[in-house]
Scaffold this motif. Structure first.
Motif, PDB file in Angstrom:
ATOM      1  N   VAL A  80      42.798  45.668  41.657  1.00 31.94           N
ATOM      2  CA  VAL A  80      41.943  44.772  42.364  1.00 31.94           C
ATOM      3  C   VAL A  80      41.626  43.513  41.695  1.00 31.94           C
ATOM      4  O   VAL A  80      41.516  42.429  42.269  1.00 31.94           O
ATOM      5  N   THR A  81      41.586  43.431  40.520  1.00 32.71           N
ATOM      6  CA  THR A  81      41.879  42.234  39.787  1.00 32.71           C
ATOM      7  C   THR A  81      42.741  41.309  40.071  1.00 32.71           C
ATOM      8  O   THR A  81      42.698  40.276  40.338  1.00 32.71           O
ATOM      9  N   GLU A  82      44.130  41.914  40.059  1.00 31.06           N
ATOM     10  CA  GLU A  82      45.276  41.041  40.376  1.00 31.06           C
ATOM     11  C   GLU A  82      45.439  40.773  41.797  1.00 31.06           C
ATOM     12  O   GLU A  82      45.801  39.395  41.985  1.00 31.06           O
ATOM     13  N   LEU A  83      45.021  41.540  42.605  1.00 30.93           N
ATOM     14  CA  LEU A  83      45.146  41.124  43.980  1.00 30.93           C
ATOM     15  C   LEU A  83      44.043  40.707  44.979  1.00 30.93           C
ATOM     16  O   LEU A  83      44.218  39.790  45.876  1.00 30.93           O
ATOM     17  N   VAL A  84      42.939  40.494  44.324  1.00 32.99           N
ATOM     18  CA  VAL A  84      41.706  39.877  44.965  1.00 32.99           C
ATOM     19  C   VAL A  84      40.918  39.122  44.016  1.00 32.99           C
ATOM     20  O   VAL A  84      40.949  37.827  44.286  1.00 32.99           O
ATOM     21  N   ALA A  85      40.605  39.727  42.925  1.00 32.96           N
ATOM     22  CA  ALA A  85      39.546  38.528  42.152  1.00 32.96           C
ATOM     23  C   ALA A  85      40.224  37.652  41.410  1.00 32.96           C
ATOM     24  O   ALA A  85      39.836  36.503  41.519  1.00 32.96           O
ATOM     25  N   ARG A  86      41.519  37.771  40.736  1.00 37.47           N
ATOM     26  CA  ARG A  86      42.013  36.603  40.174  1.00 37.47           C
ATOM     27  C   ARG A  86      42.408  35.539  41.059  1.00 37.47           C
ATOM     28  O   ARG A  86      42.300  34.350  41.011  1.00 37.47           O
ATOM     29  N   PRO A  87      43.095  35.886  42.288  1.00 40.42           N
ATOM     30  CA  PRO A  87      43.397  34.773  43.291  1.00 40.42           C
ATOM     31  C   PRO A  87      42.113  34.144  43.694  1.00 40.42           C
ATOM     32  O   PRO A  87      41.920  32.869  43.894  1.00 40.42           O
ATOM     33  N   LEU A  88      40.929  34.953  43.903  1.00 38.31           N
ATOM     34  CA  LEU A  88      39.730  34.059  44.523  1.00 38.31           C
ATOM     35  C   LEU A  88      39.248  33.167  43.110  1.00 38.31           C
ATOM     36  O   LEU A  88      38.765  32.009  43.448  1.00 38.31           O
ATOM     37  N   LEU A  89      39.223  33.639  41.806  1.00 41.41           N
ATOM     38  CA  LEU A  89      38.661  32.712  41.225  1.00 41.41           C
ATOM     39  C   LEU A  89      39.763  31.481  40.837  1.00 41.41           C
ATOM     40  O   LEU A  89      39.047  30.470  40.750  1.00 41.41           O
ATOM     41  N   ASN A  90      40.986  31.810  40.630  1.00 38.77           N
ATOM     42  CA  ASN A  90      41.574  30.393  40.614  1.00 38.77           C
ATOM     43  C   ASN A  90      41.562  29.661  41.869  1.00 38.77           C
ATOM     44  O   ASN A  90      41.951  28.336  41.386  1.00 38.77           O
ATOM     45  N   LEU A  91      41.484  30.149  42.902  1.00 37.11           N
ATOM     46  CA  LEU A  91      41.487  29.313  43.990  1.00 37.11           C
ATOM     47  C   LEU A  91      40.051  28.526  44.281  1.00 37.11           C
ATOM     48  O   LEU A  91      40.065  27.345  44.341  1.00 37.11           O
ATOM     49  N   HIS A  92      39.037  29.164  44.084  1.00 36.84           N
ATOM     50  CA  HIS A  92      37.626  28.587  44.021  1.00 36.84           C
ATOM     51  C   HIS A  92      36.828  28.349  42.917  1.00 36.84           C
ATOM     52  O   HIS A  92      35.985  27.478  42.876  1.00 36.84           O
ATOM     53  N   TRP A  93      37.054  29.212  41.980  1.00 37.93           N
ATOM     54  CA  TRP A  93      36.287  28.974  40.670  1.00 37.93           C
ATOM     55  C   TRP A  93      37.341  28.786  39.456  1.00 37.93           C
ATOM     56  O   TRP A  93      37.520  29.694  38.490  1.00 37.93           O
TER      57      TRP A  93
END
Length: 316
Positions: free
Chosen positions: A174-187
């Protein structure tokens, strides 16, 4: 990666070996107020692992050296022997429903972490998941260490390898598929965190009591994002503690986790009115695929300092 984040990685990323126990105990001894440390384990049906974690913390960090002052397991409704095992190993066990009974408890990990602030007293609060195997005291001493030795640091996450079966580094899907993309794109300031969703982290109470807590799986992402906005990147850090081995969830459970994390991010991107979301998944039955619909965790608890009982307890 932002230049700011590259500089942060050199300043605020450490190994647990950088602060051996004798350095931490010396720091505590030199502290006139002796900063206190509480360790909290949220637990739901973890009788197979919680005892060994509690026993290790007591032996290594409460008896052999005096680094941890308080060790509390918050039982969130276990139907197995989790509470008895944890108590026998030396933890104080508190049932989730016994904390702040005027507010009916909601299911979810974040709910338990939020309520734990009412039954602990340490100026530093260290959270540890109760399903870890081959547990090392470094998960606690590593994350607590920067808070004891650097007053500018307020929030420290553990980072580690997460094997999936025999495959090294394949955990944390879930980190690699969801959280990391979200953080890199938005935060993007948070792009340097190796394990943004990890359940092992230490935070100053003075910060925790100012943050809202998503009640479910989104709690780790929510706390990290809100801490960034509250105290800034340089007050955050991470410590390498080696390898994390734990029970892995099935694909559908991961889907529900991913939906809650996405929703947590969505709320922080836009605080306007949003429809309460649901997630439909499919399971094969005797007559084909059967849809199962689950509500996505959306509730959040307010900052603890806004709760009257907490304010009264801190003033006492």
């Amino acid at each position: 990666m932002l230049e700011e984040v590259e500089r942060w990685l050199t300043r605020r990323s450490w190994s647990s070996a950088d602060r051996p126990l004798n350095r931490l105990t010396d720091a505590r001894a030199a502290d006139p107020g002796r900063t206190t440390v509480s360790v909290v384990l949220p637990a739901l049906n973890e009788e197979a692992t919680v005892g060994a974690i509690v026993a290790t913390i007591r032996r290594e960090l409460m008896e052999r050296v005096r680094l941890v002052d308080e060790l509390v397991v918050i039982d969130s409704g276990s139907t197995d022997a989790t509470a008895a095992v944890a108590r026998a190993a030396g933890a104080r066990v508190v049932h989730r429903d016994a904390i702040l009974p005027r507010v009916p408890a909601l299911p979810g990990k974040g709910e338990v972490l939020w309520r734990s602030l009412l039954v602990t007293s340490g100026e530093i609060v260290c959270f540890v998941d109760a399903d870890l195997r081959d547990f090392s005291a470094d998960f606690v001493s590593g994350t607590v260490g920067p808070l004891l030795t650097d007053p500018a640091v307020q929030f420290v996450k553990a980072m580690y390898d997460r094997p999936l079966g025999e495959a090294a580094g394949q955990g944390g899907r879930v980190t690699e598929l969801v959280a990391r993309p979200l953080l890199n794109l938005h935060w993007p300031q948070l792009a340097g965190f190796v394990q943004p969703l990890g359940g092992e982290y230490a935070v100053r109470r003075s910060l925790l009591e100012r943050l809202p807590f998503p009640v479910g799986y989104g709690v780790e992402l929510g706390l990290l994002v809100d801490a960034l906005h509250t105290v800034g990147l340089d007050a955050l850090g991470q410590v390498d503690v080696g390898v994390r081995v734990h029970r892995h969830q099935d694909g559908q459970a991961l889907g529900r986790m991913a939906a809650a994390i996405y929703r947590t991010a969505q709320l922080r991107l836009s605080r306007g009115h949003l429809v309460r979301p649901a997630l439909t998944q499919f399971e094969r039955g005797e007559d084909g695929f059967v849809p199962r619909t689950y509500a996505v965790d959306t509730e959040e608890r307010p900052p603890m300092r806004e709760i009257a009982e907490y304010a009264e307890r801190r003033a006492a």
